[in-house]
Motif scaffolding. Structure first.
Motif, short mmCIF file in Angstrom:
data_model
loop_
_atom_site.label_atom_id
_atom_site.label_comp_id
_atom_site.label_asym_id
_atom_site.label_seq_id
_atom_site.Cartn_x
_atom_site.Cartn_y
_atom_site.Cartn_z
N VAL A 1 0.86 -1.19 0.00
CA VAL A 1 0.00 0.00 0.00
C VAL A 1 0.89 1.23 0.00
N ASP A 2 0.96 1.92 -1.13
CA ASP A 2 1.67 3.20 -1.22
C ASP A 2 3.08 3.14 -0.63
N GLY A 3 3.84 2.12 -1.01
CA GLY A 3 5.22 2.01 -0.57
C GLY A 3 5.43 1.30 0.75
N VAL A 4 4.35 0.87 1.39
CA VAL A 4 4.46 0.13 2.65
C VAL A 4 3.95 -1.30 2.42
N ARG A 5 4.73 -2.26 2.87
CA ARG A 5 4.29 -3.66 2.80
C ARG A 5 3.49 -3.95 4.06
N MET A 6 2.17 -3.87 3.92
CA MET A 6 1.28 -3.98 5.07
C MET A 6 1.07 -5.44 5.46
N VAL B 1 -12.33 -11.49 10.56
CA VAL B 1 -11.48 -10.59 11.33
C VAL B 1 -10.26 -10.19 10.50
N TYR B 2 -9.93 -8.90 10.55
CA TYR B 2 -8.70 -8.37 9.94
C TYR B 2 -7.97 -7.60 11.03
N ALA B 3 -6.92 -8.19 11.57
CA ALA B 3 -6.10 -7.51 12.58
C ALA B 3 -4.83 -7.03 11.90
N ILE B 4 -4.65 -5.73 11.82
CA ILE B 4 -3.58 -5.18 10.99
C ILE B 4 -2.42 -4.67 11.85
N LEU C 1 4.91 -0.22 11.61
CA LEU C 1 4.94 -0.87 12.91
C LEU C 1 4.67 -2.36 12.75
N GLY C 2 4.98 -3.11 13.80
CA GLY C 2 4.79 -4.55 13.72
C GLY C 2 5.62 -5.13 12.59
N ASP C 3 4.98 -5.95 11.77
CA ASP C 3 5.65 -6.52 10.61
C ASP C 3 5.25 -5.83 9.31
N SER C 4 4.65 -4.65 9.42
CA SER C 4 4.42 -3.80 8.24
C SER C 4 5.68 -2.99 8.00
N VAL C 5 6.32 -3.22 6.87
CA VAL C 5 7.64 -2.66 6.60
C VAL C 5 7.54 -1.51 5.61
#
Length: 341
Positions: free
Chosen positions: A67-72, A109-112, A117-121
């Motif tokens: 998403v817009d340069g972030v690997r969510m 459920v979608y837990a983001i 943060l987290g494993d969103s790089v």
């Protein structure tokens, strides 16, 4: 027997012995290669906390979307109406794990993991909650096609959830707002930073990274009890924490990444922008549930009421400090299930 004949027989025995050794070595190498080829693959770091939990393996899976340069990164599972769970600081998607299996019985459920943060790089365009809400909306509505989300947030994730509902009301069926004074018309940024030592500390440029950087796990382990039920943030003396060592290990695993540690502090540094955005926002009419720590309902409702015109239920969670989900998961689950349906 002549000497030459004897020597020839000895050479033959040696050659035969060498052949047997070569065959044995070849068999050993073949067996070792076969063993290596059948060894189970290493568990990815993002899956380590739940890979032995049958509740996870039977229902949920890890997913990644750009998403817009972030690997969510997000975790999804279950069946039914969609529920989006947004964490705060210092947590990740894993902060919702105590209630996810129960919610998944009737909901998808979608837990983001919030951007950065987290494993969103990757680094988002900003850590103000309106910008983060747009990343979440792009993931949920545009990438996954979910246009009737029940959006639930805790801590700064609650402010992101509010911005999601406020900016995209047509794509938001319900709003769950858990335990955060809303930066905005009722409380400006300078006042907000006086609410707790950690808000003022985390708002400083570069200072918290320099102090916490080599001691992330120790810092988190000391912080969690302070805002737990009966902790010092609520005027008590309790040193109890609802988090296990394994829980703390999982959160520290991600915040040990320097960019994630800095991103967490940026959530606090964005308070001035958050206040300006909320002041400029019109109130959202999305049906809203508010849950707070025990004894904090009136104070938090006073900050959110100017921007939430359709609060259908507001409760404080018995015997819970800031960590509502961990400290009283049964109560939180029951309230959410009643509200979300």
């Amino acid at each position: 027997m002549s000497n030459s004949k004897c020597r020839n027989e000895i050479r033959g025995v040696l050659r035969a012995g060498r052949a047997v050794i070569a065959i044995a070595l070849a068999l050993l190498l073949t067996m070792a290669a076969a063993a290596c080829s059948t060894a189970p693959p290493a568990v990815p770091s993002y899956a380590a906390a739940t890979h032995d939990d049958p509740r996870f393996e039977n229902t949920f899976r890890h997913e990644f979307t750009d998403v817009d340069g972030v690997r969510m990164h997000y975790v999804t599972g279950g069946k039914g109406t969609p529920v989006v769970l947004i964490h705060g600081w210092p947590q990740t998607w894993y902060g919702w794990w105590p209630i996810m299996p129960a919610l998944a019985e009737h909901h998808t459920v979608y837990a983001i993991d919030l951007p950065g943060l987290g494993d969103s790089v990757g680094t988002p365009a900003g850590y103000d909650k309106a910008t983060l809400a747009r990343y979440v909306h792009t993931l949920i509505a545009d990438r996954l096609g979910v246009r009737d989300a029940r959006v639930v947030g805790h801590d700064f994730g609650a402010a992101v959830a509010f911005q999601y509902a406020d900016q995209f009301p047509a794509d938001t069926a319900r709003l769950g707002y858990l335990d955060l004074p809303l930066p905005g018309p009722a409380i400006d940024a300078p006042t907000y930073r006086t609410l707790s030592w950690h808000i003022a500390f985390h708002s400083q440029r570069r200072v918290p990274e320099a102090i916490v950087g080599d001691h992330v796990r120790e810092y988190l382990a000391m912080f969690y009890p302070q805002v737990s039920f009966g902790g010092t943030a609520f005027g008590g003396t309790s040193q109890g924490s609802p988090f296990t060592d394994a829980d703390i290990d999982e959160f520290a695993r991600t915040y040990n990444r320097p960019s994630a540690l800095a991103g967490g502090f940026e959530l606090y540094r964005a308070l001035d922008v958050d206040v300006r955005d909320t002041v400029a926002d019109a109130p959202t009419a999305v049906p809203t549930l508010i849950m707070t720590a025990q004894g904090q309902l009136d104070a938090i409702r006073a900050t959110v009421a100017p921007r939430m015109s359709n609060i259908v239920r507001a409760v404080d969670v018995p015997h819970a400090g800031h960590w509502l989900v961990e400290e009283n998961p049964e109560f939180v689950t029951a309230e959410l299930e009643r509200f979300l349906d």
